[in-house]
Enzyme design. Structure first.
Site, PDB file in Angstrom:
ATOM      1  N   SER A 181     -89.724   9.765 103.322  1.00 60.18           N
ATOM      2  CA  SER A 181     -89.197   8.551 102.697  1.00 60.18           C
ATOM      3  C   SER A 181     -90.090   7.391 103.098  1.00 60.18           C
ATOM      4  CB  SER A 181     -87.766   8.294 103.201  1.00 60.18           C
ATOM      5  OG  SER A 181     -87.320   6.999 102.852  1.00 60.18           O
ATOM      6  N   TYR A 191     -81.316   8.054 110.293  1.00 62.12           N
ATOM      7  CA  TYR A 191     -81.996   8.450 109.051  1.00 62.12           C
ATOM      8  C   TYR A 191     -83.467   8.054 109.080  1.00 62.12           C
ATOM      9  CZ  TYR A 191     -83.372   8.662 104.177  1.00 62.12           C
ATOM     10  OH  TYR A 191     -84.046   8.944 103.010  1.00 62.12           O
TER      11      TYR A 191
END
Length: 259
Positions: A141, A154
């Site tokens: 990401s 995360y």
């Protein structure tokens, strides 16, 4: 010529579903892994109706559970399936202060985003290297490039995926195997709702790219054997600019965008 086979985790929706559709359109056989049997079977039937020559296998598995990776591997081995493309797409996120989040959710995130991804690479990569061909894509990401207050675990997990993928790609460089870290930014998928990100300042008024557009960019990056692919011009610019800004500023800005 024998069709190649792609194993895709988190295949029932979002990017995983789009990766499956792209591979099917290119004539690849598929092994689809996710928790939802109904959604997997619907996708299998859809893909088989559009491309009757491909083989589509479904493995219903909650990858956050212990031993799930080896169970997937053993299922593939039992059916004598050779995996040519491994796409580690399954992952979850959680928005909120770390101290307020449930530990069970954080543990699930670590298991799914890090442990299972690493284990699947470890299980399938040696076979690819022995054959001197194969491609792995790990979904990281743009979160990988900085620390992330309000999504601490995360962001950290995606940083792990980025650094692991770069290292594995380097180790495999003379073997005919490539490992790509694909780093999309916010995308119009179920993840925005599941992670509670949809109402954050950074996302609320943003026009998000479709899951198909993003998945296609990832597929092309894997096929081109790019070590790292950041999707989108702005995301690339932000990832680069982070290197030029003091880290405490980056953390502070990320916090403000998530508040």
């Amino acid at each position: 010529m024998t069709n190649k086979t792609a194993l895709i985790t988190g295949a029932s929706k979002g990017l995983g579903r789009e990766f499956a559709k792209i591979h099917a359109a290119n004539g690849d056989n598929l092994v689809l892994v996710a928790r939802s049997e109904d959604q997997l079977l619907l996708l299998k039937n859809e893909l088989k109706a559009e491309r009757t020559t491909i083989r589509v296998e479904v493995i219903v598995k909650d990858l956050s559970l212990p031993d799930s990776a080896i169970e997937v591997y053993n299922e593939v081995k039992k059916h004598n399936i050779q995996i040519d493309y491994l796409i580690n797409n399954a992952g979850i996120g959680e928005f909120g202060f770390f101290a307020d989040t449930l530990w069970e959710r954080n543990a699930q995130m670590i298991d799914l985003n890090i442990k299972v991804l690493t284990h699947l690479c470890h299980l399938f990569m040696p076979h690819m290297m022995a054959r001197k061909q194969g491609k792995i894509m790990n979904i990281s990401s743009t979160a990988a490039f900085q620390s992330g207050p309000m999504m601490a675990v995360y962001f950290a997990s995606k940083s792990y995926v980025l650094h692991l993928s770069e290292a594995l790609n380097n180790e495999a460089k003379d073997s005919g195997v490539s490992v790509t870290a694909f780093c999309p930014g916010p995308t119009d998928t179920h993840f925005m709702d599941d992670s509670k990100m949809k109402e954050t300042k950074a996302i609320k008024n943003m026009k998000l790219p479709s899951s198909h557009v993003v998945a296609l960019a990832g597929y092309k990056a894997m096929m081109s054997e790019k070590p790292v692919k950041i999707h989108g011009f702005i995301n690339n610019a932000v990832a680069f600019s982070i290197r030029l800004v003091p880290r405490k500023w980056v953390v502070a800005i990320t916090r403000r965008l998530g508040a």
